[in-house]
Design a protein around this motif. Structure first.
Motif, PDB file in Angstrom:
ATOM      1  N   HIS A  15       0.833  -1.210   0.000  1.00  0.00           N
ATOM      2  CA  HIS A  15       0.000   0.000   0.000  1.00  0.00           C
ATOM      3  C   HIS A  15       0.867   1.260   0.000  1.00  0.00           C
ATOM      4  CE1 HIS A  15      -3.693  -2.160   0.518  1.00  0.00           C
ATOM      5  NE2 HIS A  15      -3.356  -2.662   1.683  1.00  0.00           N
ATOM      6  N   PHE A  17       4.186   1.923  -0.809  1.00  0.00           N
ATOM      7  CA  PHE A  17       5.109   2.316  -1.878  1.00  0.00           C
ATOM      8  C   PHE A  17       4.412   2.928  -3.100  1.00  0.00           C
ATOM      9  CE2 PHE A  17       8.140  -0.539   0.462  1.00  0.00           C
ATOM     10  CZ  PHE A  17       8.935   0.500   0.909  1.00  0.00           C
ATOM     11  N   ILE A 247      14.958  -5.186   2.530  1.00  0.00           N
ATOM     12  CA  ILE A 247      15.870  -4.559   1.563  1.00  0.00           C
ATOM     13  C   ILE A 247      15.414  -3.113   1.337  1.00  0.00           C
ATOM     14  CG2 ILE A 247      16.704  -4.631  -0.830  1.00  0.00           C
ATOM     15  CD1 ILE A 247      16.059  -7.701  -0.752  1.00  0.00           C
ATOM     16  N   THR A 267       1.931  -4.830  -5.822  1.00  0.00           N
ATOM     17  CA  THR A 267       3.008  -3.871  -6.070  1.00  0.00           C
ATOM     18  C   THR A 267       4.272  -4.596  -6.515  1.00  0.00           C
ATOM     19  OG1 THR A 267       1.961  -2.360  -4.536  1.00  0.00           O
ATOM     20  CG2 THR A 267       4.268  -1.925  -5.054  1.00  0.00           C
ATOM     21  N   ALA A 287      -4.539 -14.195   1.229  1.00  0.00           N
ATOM     22  CA  ALA A 287      -4.894 -12.790   0.952  1.00  0.00           C
ATOM     23  C   ALA A 287      -6.382 -12.737   0.580  1.00  0.00           C
ATOM     24  CB  ALA A 287      -4.045 -12.264  -0.190  1.00  0.00           C
ATOM     25  N   GLN A 292      -3.755 -12.768  -4.585  1.00  0.00           N
ATOM     26  CA  GLN A 292      -2.381 -12.925  -5.096  1.00  0.00           C
ATOM     27  C   GLN A 292      -2.331 -14.010  -6.178  1.00  0.00           C
ATOM     28  OE1 GLN A 292       0.977 -13.008  -2.557  1.00  0.00           O
ATOM     29  NE2 GLN A 292       0.437 -11.120  -1.503  1.00  0.00           N
TER      30      GLN A 292
HETATM   31  C1  LIG Z   1      -0.150 -10.672   2.793  1.00  0.00           C
HETATM   32  C2  LIG Z   1      -0.903  -9.642   2.046  1.00  0.00           C
HETATM   33  O1  LIG Z   1      -2.121  -9.535   2.128  1.00  0.00           O
HETATM   34  N1  LIG Z   1      -0.131  -8.850   1.285  1.00  0.00           N
HETATM   35  C3  LIG Z   1      -0.689  -7.762   0.508  1.00  0.00           C
HETATM   36  C4  LIG Z   1       0.256  -6.596   0.649  1.00  0.00           C
HETATM   37  O2  LIG Z   1       1.506  -7.185   0.344  1.00  0.00           O
HETATM   38  P1  LIG Z   1       2.939  -6.592   0.433  1.00  0.00           P
HETATM   39  O3  LIG Z   1       3.056  -5.454   1.359  1.00  0.00           O
HETATM   40  O4  LIG Z   1       3.842  -7.736   0.629  1.00  0.00           O
HETATM   41  O5  LIG Z   1       2.978  -5.968  -1.004  1.00  0.00           O
HETATM   42  P2  LIG Z   1       3.578  -6.217  -2.407  1.00  0.00           P
HETATM   43  O6  LIG Z   1       4.173  -7.536  -2.593  1.00  0.00           O
HETATM   44  O7  LIG Z   1       2.535  -5.824  -3.373  1.00  0.00           O
HETATM   45  O8  LIG Z   1       4.702  -5.083  -2.430  1.00  0.00           O
HETATM   46  C5  LIG Z   1       5.823  -5.152  -1.616  1.00  0.00           C
HETATM   47  C6  LIG Z   1       6.510  -3.820  -1.677  1.00  0.00           C
HETATM   48  O9  LIG Z   1       7.518  -3.788  -0.687  1.00  0.00           O
HETATM   49  C7  LIG Z   1       8.785  -3.529  -1.310  1.00  0.00           C
HETATM   50  N2  LIG Z   1       9.813  -4.260  -0.553  1.00  0.00           N
HETATM   51  C8  LIG Z   1       9.681  -5.596  -0.367  1.00  0.00           C
HETATM   52  C9  LIG Z   1      10.638  -6.283   0.340  1.00  0.00           C
HETATM   53  C10 LIG Z   1      11.751  -5.572   0.847  1.00  0.00           C
HETATM   54  O10 LIG Z   1      12.634  -6.119   1.488  1.00  0.00           O
HETATM   55  N3  LIG Z   1      11.846  -4.251   0.616  1.00  0.00           N
HETATM   56  C11 LIG Z   1      10.892  -3.559  -0.065  1.00  0.00           C
HETATM   57  O11 LIG Z   1      11.021  -2.341  -0.247  1.00  0.00           O
HETATM   58  C12 LIG Z   1       8.638  -4.001  -2.744  1.00  0.00           C
HETATM   59  O12 LIG Z   1       9.591  -3.378  -3.580  1.00  0.00           O
HETATM   60  C13 LIG Z   1       7.199  -3.585  -3.013  1.00  0.00           C
HETATM   61  O13 LIG Z   1       7.134  -2.214  -3.322  1.00  0.00           O
HETATM   62  O14 LIG Z   1      -0.145  -5.527  -0.201  1.00  0.00           O
HETATM   63  C14 LIG Z   1      -0.323  -5.833  -1.593  1.00  0.00           C
HETATM   64  C15 LIG Z   1      -0.835  -4.583  -2.291  1.00  0.00           C
HETATM   65  O15 LIG Z   1      -1.998  -4.114  -1.697  1.00  0.00           O
HETATM   66  C16 LIG Z   1      -1.290  -7.001  -1.769  1.00  0.00           C
HETATM   67  O16 LIG Z   1      -1.398  -7.341  -3.131  1.00  0.00           O
HETATM   68  C17 LIG Z   1      -0.786  -8.165  -0.945  1.00  0.00           C
HETATM   69  O17 LIG Z   1      -1.627  -9.285  -1.100  1.00  0.00           O
END
Ligand SMILES: CC(=O)N[C@H]1[C@@H](OP(=O)(O)OP(=O)(O)OC[C@H]2O[C@@H](n3ccc(=O)[nH]c3=O)[C@H](O)[C@@H]2O)O[C@H](CO)[C@@H](O)[C@@H]1O
Length: 361
Positions: A15, A17, A247, A267, A287, A292
């Protein structure tokens, strides 16, 4: 014209980023524009926004759905207070527009803005929206969608399929440099919080990965809980691995990777396609609406990723999929090219254009 933008929500990276991407685009248009984030102290926003230099105000608000009767009731009782907090923040910041990006804090902040006569919008990253956005969708001025599918949950005249905004670092336009080493780089991550199921499968996989040990270079984001044990397991197996709980610079991490192993959050998917990377996707099966898996299927259908459902995931299967792509570089290249064809780097720009038109109206 200087625009004051309040971005509300967060909790998870998925959400937050996209909100950061929208903020960056406002600042790219004019350094005079002013940004304020509103989140909660339990979300990822506390950890990341300060480092990025964005101001953040906190609301005392919690999730209501699926938390049991007592905790849901307590969370409901906090809503009036967080609404009043939002009114105070909005009075002092005087935004021209309030954009909700999903997550608990977006509810009270966007609702307060609407009642105070300020322009409002929400951005929905998933094809199946969360509860907060479903409610807010009834009364905001605009709903920005990542997937056209998400439209059926909102009044049609308000929706706009903009795509999911990604941060500028993910599309620097640098020319792709052909690899010169024979190292094969894996980036393993489990969404913004890490994924225990992925960590366990990798742990299981390490003995079978021994034959590739000399060529593998691994970056593994584990989340907080499994970081130490994973780090020890890689070291014991003699693998070249960097293991971290989180990261900071994901754009560089994607860039250096030959293959990703990750969840299928909306995302992450937007970034994978924008970067044109090959991925083995393991959707988080719990989810809302199993969205997902839906996200992953979109790529799967286009030949733009490999998918392993979590119920089929174990070390052996993971190694088979990794080896298959390592042994067939042309297939990996094709998957990455198909992913790149689906990338959309214009979402933030489209959202800012539409918001500007709303403000000027
Ligand atoms: C468990 C759950 O319900 N997860 C929801 C959550 O996932 P979640 O928060 O895991 O979201 P996403 O996988 O969509 O995005 C992850 C974001 O975190 C960043 N990142 C990730 C790892 C890291 O070490 N560093 C970093 O910066 C990635 O670059 C990306 O921008 O929000 C998403 C978007 O609403 C949903 O689609 C997912 O289903």
């Amino acid at each position: 014209m200087t625009v004051r933008v309040l971005i509300a929500g967060g909790g998870t990276g998925g959400h937050l980023f996209p909100g950061v991407a929208i903020a960056e685009e406002w600042l790219r248009r004019s350094e005079e524009n002013r940004i304020l984030f509103v989140g909660t102290n339990r979300g990822i926003e506390q950890k990341v926004l300060k480092k990025m230099g964005f101001p953040l105000e906190l609301l005392n608000v919690e999730g209501i759905k699926g938390r049991g009767l007592i905790r849901s009731t307590l969370a409901l009782l906090k809503l009036p207070g967080s609404f009043l907090q939002s009114v105070r923040i909005i009075r002092s910041f005087r935004p021209d527009i309030v954009i909700g990006v999903g997550g608990y804090a977006s509810g009270p902040a966007v609702a307060a803005a609407r009642l105070m006569g300020i322009r409002t919008a929400i951005a929905e990253q998933n094809s199946i929206p969360g509860l907060t956005n479903r409610i807010l969708g009834c009364f905001v001025d605009r709903v920005f969608l990542s997937f056209a599918d998400g439209g059926k949950w909102f009044p049609a005249k308000k929706t706009r399929v903009s795509g999911n905004p990604i941060r500028a670092a993910f599309f620097t336009g640098k020319p792709v440099v052909e690899k010169v080493t024979d190292q094969f780089s894996l980036l393993i991550f489990g969404g913004s919080q890490g994924a225990h199921a992925i960590n366990s499968a990798v742990l299981d996989a390490l003995p079978f990965l021994k034959p590739l040990q000399g060529v593998l270079s691994i970056v593994h984001q584990t989340g907080e809980r499994d970081c130490e044990s994973m780090s020890a397991a890689y070291a014991a197996g003699g693998f070249n691995a960097r293991v971290v709980p989180f990261i900071q610079d994901m754009a560089s991490a994607y860039e250096s990777a030959d293959l990703l192993i990750c969840r299928a959050g909306a995302t992450s998917i937007a970034e994978i396609t924008a970067m044109g990377k090959g991925a083995i996707l393991i959707p988080f099966p719990y989810a809302i609406g199993d969205h997902q898996t839906e996200n992953a299927k979109v790529l799967l259908k286009a030949g733009a990723a490999v998918m392993v459902p979590e119920k089929e995931l174990d070390g052996r299967r993971l190694v088979d999929e990794i080896k298959n792509l390592y042994d067939h570089p042309s297939r990996l290249k094709e998957i990455a090219a198909n992913a790149a064809n689906m990338g959309n780097i214009y979402a933030a720009s489209d959202i800012v254009d539409t918001c500007l038109a709303m403000i000027k109206k």
